[in-house]
Design an enzyme around this catalytic site. Structure first.
Site, PDB file in Angstrom:
ATOM      1  N   GLU A 511       0.906  -1.224   0.123  1.00 40.80           N
ATOM      2  CA  GLU A 511       0.086  -0.015   0.035  1.00 40.80           C
ATOM      3  C   GLU A 511       0.698   1.239  -0.024  1.00 40.80           C
ATOM      4  O   GLU A 511       1.829   1.419   0.764  1.00 40.80           O
ATOM      5  CB  GLU A 511      -0.933  -0.097   1.193  1.00 40.80           C
ATOM      6  CG  GLU A 511      -1.825   1.253   1.187  1.00 40.80           C
ATOM      7  CD  GLU A 511      -2.740   1.152   2.585  1.00 40.80           C
ATOM      8  OE1 GLU A 511      -3.511   2.201   2.743  1.00 40.80           O
ATOM      9  OE2 GLU A 511      -2.591   0.263   3.179  1.00 40.80           O
ATOM     10  N   ASN A 570      -4.658   5.301  -1.944  1.00 37.34           N
ATOM     11  CA  ASN A 570      -5.861   5.697  -1.520  1.00 37.34           C
ATOM     12  C   ASN A 570      -6.301   6.681  -2.278  1.00 37.34           C
ATOM     13  O   ASN A 570      -5.668   7.567  -2.824  1.00 37.34           O
ATOM     14  CB  ASN A 570      -5.547   6.374   0.086  1.00 37.34           C
ATOM     15  CG  ASN A 570      -5.158   5.105   1.121  1.00 37.34           C
ATOM     16  OD1 ASN A 570      -6.093   4.683   1.357  1.00 37.34           O
ATOM     17  ND2 ASN A 570      -3.976   5.107   1.417  1.00 37.34           N
ATOM     18  N   GLU A 602      -8.203   2.469  -3.320  1.00 39.05           N
ATOM     19  CA  GLU A 602      -8.887   2.157  -2.203  1.00 39.05           C
ATOM     20  C   GLU A 602      -9.769   3.394  -1.886  1.00 39.05           C
ATOM     21  O   GLU A 602      -9.317   4.609  -1.770  1.00 39.05           O
ATOM     22  CB  GLU A 602      -7.898   2.167  -0.968  1.00 39.05           C
ATOM     23  CG  GLU A 602      -6.922   0.800  -0.929  1.00 39.05           C
ATOM     24  CD  GLU A 602      -6.023   0.662   0.248  1.00 39.05           C
ATOM     25  OE1 GLU A 602      -6.281   1.509   1.108  1.00 39.05           O
ATOM     26  OE2 GLU A 602      -5.152  -0.287   0.198  1.00 39.05           O
ATOM     27  N   ASP A 634     -11.740   0.373   1.855  1.00 40.47           N
ATOM     28  CA  ASP A 634     -10.996   0.646   2.823  1.00 40.47           C
ATOM     29  C   ASP A 634     -11.612   0.906   4.143  1.00 40.47           C
ATOM     30  O   ASP A 634     -12.771   1.169   4.117  1.00 40.47           O
ATOM     31  CB  ASP A 634     -10.174   1.527   2.504  1.00 40.47           C
ATOM     32  CG  ASP A 634      -8.749   1.508   3.434  1.00 40.47           C
ATOM     33  OD1 ASP A 634      -8.397   0.417   4.214  1.00 40.47           O
ATOM     34  OD2 ASP A 634      -7.943   2.690   3.614  1.00 40.47           O
ATOM     35  N   GLU A 691      -5.983  -5.171   7.760  1.00 39.40           N
ATOM     36  CA  GLU A 691      -4.887  -4.166   8.059  1.00 39.40           C
ATOM     37  C   GLU A 691      -4.753  -3.900   9.521  1.00 39.40           C
ATOM     38  O   GLU A 691      -5.878  -4.169  10.044  1.00 39.40           O
ATOM     39  CB  GLU A 691      -5.103  -3.135   7.153  1.00 39.40           C
ATOM     40  CG  GLU A 691      -6.531  -2.068   7.639  1.00 39.40           C
ATOM     41  CD  GLU A 691      -6.870  -1.034   6.633  1.00 39.40           C
ATOM     42  OE1 GLU A 691      -5.668  -0.507   6.026  1.00 39.40           O
ATOM     43  OE2 GLU A 691      -7.908  -0.493   6.626  1.00 39.40           O
TER      44      GLU A 691
END
Length: 735
Positions: A511, A570, A602, A634, A691
């Protein structure tokens, strides 16, 4: 005969009484006119002085901010001044270096080293100039100047330029039904600003010269007026112009020897005198009762005049309630006593957008409706006012925080009733007034700071003031001032956090996370700048930067021969409202020749829940899928999720937030819920990623329920790209 004599005596007595009475009335009306004239001149002088003081305070605040910086950044200061020019209405603002070179907001180059205000400011004074001629266009101007101090020494000078007619709106207040008017002069009688009134002396350059030329005042009285004005005193004069009696009031402003001179024709009092004379004759003929009524009428007229002056000075023309001046006057009468209060400041977020959509007329109607709601919501002893644009201040009785929040939430609910065609986002700031505290302006400023600290475009907020809030506002202002240049200078970096297969413990992805490495500060925590960037929209540029850097790294790994792994990026909710978002993502992938299937976008659960049109969001995800990109939800489980979203949104990956399993994994019921969510995701052909994994127990549990991928500090923290690449290379060799 005797009766005739009695009647004659009575008639003479009545006439004498009427004459004496009218003489008294005429004098009273004259004094009333002079009193009103003095009040108008005093009010205008006070308004001009208040404006000058406010402008000087703003300039000094900017000077202190600039002086507190490690070094003098001329370009940065100019950008700050450009924002201030737009909000204050100055003709020009700028910075003068010690050699006299001016750096201005309108990019006009000039040497101001010879200006007196510059020399005085370099000596440490904050000044306003006398009338000057603008080097740029030859127009008359006034200039504010203040030093930028560093270690007690002036390093440069900030200045702001006002056109000479900037104070025209203050002196052009309608008074005495249009028969009165005002001038702005200096102590020498030179006219600085003329009134927009046909009764005035148009084109007059000096009041004393004109009076002397027209023989309007005897020499002795004119000389006395000169001496009083040169000494900074106020006064009233009666003079004649073209044979007509007039009254003149002069009041000092307290700046540069400036004066406000207000004049009115004597007919204002004379007209009422004639009217009252006729009325008094009728009263003499009728009864003494009417005389009593006349006295009552005179008192009524005096009160009406006073109320009219107060209405002009203290009433908001849009709502009909208090304006800022009226609010201050009323608030000073109640604060500082035994009762405890809180000051509340609130505004409508993006009210300019509302005006653009519905028009200013509808905007003013909305402000009037809000005023009506507040008038029904306040209690006895509480005050409120529209203090500027869409900002309202309230002085409420003190109560516990929960009660204050409840009251303000109720007010917000009335402003946003169910079924309304638009939704307004309100920001409330609350400041608790201390014992014996009487500075209303300071209370309002602190409530305003709290209001700005809690702003959130997506929802109505209530924030309470404390010194930490003030410090945070200052820090955020510093961050906003630095963010654009930081991006240009490469201070932002992309860190990578590895993702591991839950079954094999091999790296199967990563990520991308942004980090800000500020020179002299070090790494700035993301929570210190990401929420701010989301509020001001700068997050769009940050997201674009992270996406490009991720594509560049993927291209580099492919060229180096490392196995391809997907990397997630993101996406802020601001991007989801951009019609060109999908095209920009595709363009970044094409630029670096990266297969879209290696990029996972995400979208946070809260962004999904806040999105007004789920159908539109589904369409965006569909467009990304058509282009070959992966999409994940997410932070699933961080809010009040609806499992129905998994059915409606065609996401490829479901990322379980740590808050979803960190505590629930320790009890049977929680484990069952998590296992069912994972099972449902598998049945929907959605990959499950956990996560925030921090313990081996969490890893074992997540593996047991069929979680596909795990990510967290238990395996690795976010790391620079070079360190991530070194982590992968040994694994590649073992393969």
């Amino acid at each position: 005969m005797r009766t005739a004599v009695v009647m004659a005596v009575a008639a003479a007595t009545m006439v004498l009484c009427a004459a004496l009475y009218m003489r008294s009335v005429t004098g009273t009306l004259r004094e009333e006119t002079l009193s009103g004239l003095r009040e108008v001149a005093r009010q205008s002088a006070g308004n001009i002085a208040m404006r000058i003081e406010k402008d000087m305070q703003m300039l000094e605040a900017v000077s202190r901010f600039v002086g507190a910086q490690p070094e003098l950044d001329i370009d940065g200061v100019t950008r700050v001044l450009c924002e201030e020019v737009e909000s204050t209405g100055f003709k020009r603002m700028g910075l003068i270096t010690p050699d006299g070179t001016a750096h201005t907001t309108d990019s006009v180059e000039m040497d101001l080293g010879g200006r007196g205000y510059f020399l005085r400011a370099m000596d440490g004074e904050t000044v306003i100039s006398k009338e000057l001629t603008d080097y740029a266009d030859g127009e008359p101007i006034y200039v504010y100047a203040t030093p930028i101090l560093c270690g007690g020494r002036a390093e440069a000078v900030l200045f702001a330029t006002n056109a000479a007619d900037a104070f025209a709106s203050v002196i052009n207040v309608r008074m005495f039904e249009g028969a009165g008017y005002s001038y702005l002069t200096n102590a020498g009688g030179d006219v600085l600003v003329h009134p927009d009134n046909p009764e005035s002396e148009q084109g007059m350059s000096n009041i004393f010269d004109r009076m002397e030329e027209g023989r309007m005042l005897p020499d002795e009285e004119l000389g006395r007026m000169r001496r009083r004005m040169s000494s900074g005193d106020s006064g009233v004069e009666e003079y004649f112009r073209d044979g007509e009696r007039r009254y003149l009031s002069y009041t000092p402003i307290g700046v540069n020897g400036w004066y406000v001179l207000s004049a009115v024709s004597g007919h204002v009092a004379a007209r009422k005198s004639v009217y009252l004379t006729m009325l008094t004759l009728v009263v003499c003929v009728v009864t003494v009762t009417v005389l009593i009524g006349l006295f009552g009428y005179i008192l009524f007229m005096q009160n009406s005049r006073r109320r009219e002056l107060e209405r002009i000075a203290f009433t908001d023309p849009v709502t009909g309630g208090y304006n800022w001046n009226g609010f201050i006057r009323a608030a000073r009468e109640v604060v500082g006593g035994a009762a405890e209060y809180v000051m509340v400041s609130f505004d409508i977020d993006k009210f300019k957008v509302f005006n653009d959509m519905f028009g200013h007329g509808t905007g003013n109607q909305l402000l009037g409706q809000i005023w009506g709601i507040l008038s029904r919501s306040v209690r006895e002893g509480e005050l409120f006012a529209r203090v500027s644009a869409d900002t309202f201040d309230l002085l409420l009785h003190a109560a516990p925080d929960e009660e204050i929040v409840r009251r303000l939430t109720e007010i917000g609910g009335q402003i946003n009733p169910p079924g309304q065609r638009y939704t307004l986002t309100l920001s409330f700031g609350v400041y608790r007034v201390g014992p014996q505290e009487t500075d209303v302006s300071l209370m309002s400023d602190r409530a305003s700071i709290a209001r700005k600290s809690g702003k959130d475009d997506s929802r109505t907020t209530v924030a309470f003031y404390d010194h930490a809030v003030r410090d945070r506002i200052l820090r955020e202002k510093q961050i906003e001032d630095a963010m654009a240049s930081a991006l240009e200078k490469g201070e932002f970096e992309v860190y990578l956090q590895p993702k591991y297969s839950a079954s094999t413990r091999e790296i199967v992805g990563a990520e991308s996370l942004v980090r800000w490495n500020r020179p002299g500060v070090g790494l700035v925590p993301p929570n210190d700048f990401i929420p701010l960037f989301e509020r001001d929209g700068f997050v769009v540029q940050i997201d674009a930067f992270v996406l490009r850097e991720t594509c560049r790294m993927l291209r580099g790994w492919a060229d180096e021969g490392l196995p391809a792994i997907p990397v997630s990026v993101n996406v802020s909710r601001v991007n989801l409202h951009d019609p060109g978002f999908v095209g920009k993502v595709c363009a970044a992938a094409r630029e670096y020749g990266v297969p879209p299937g290696l990029i996972e976008l995400e979208i946070t659960e809260t962004s999904v829940l806040d999105f007004e049109n789920i159908g539109r969001l589904t369409g965006i995800i569909g467009e990304l899928h058509d282009a070959g990109f992966l999409v994940s939800m997410d932070d699933f489980g961080s809010g009040y999720s609806s499992l129905n979203l998994l059915r409606r949104l065609p996401v490829d990956v479901l990322k379980l937030d740590r808050a979803f399993f960190a505590g629930d994994a320790d009890n049977a019921r929680g484990r069952t819920v998590i296992a069912e969510v994972a099972d449902l995701a598998r049945k929907l052909d959605i990959q499950v990623v956990a996560e925030g994994v921090e313990t081996s127990g969490q890893v074992d549990f997540l593996t047991s329920i069929g979680c596909d991928v795990v990510q967290g500090y238990y395996f690795a923290r976010p790391m620079p790209a070079g360190e991530f690449e070194r982590l992968r290379r040994p694994q590649n060799k073992n393969d």
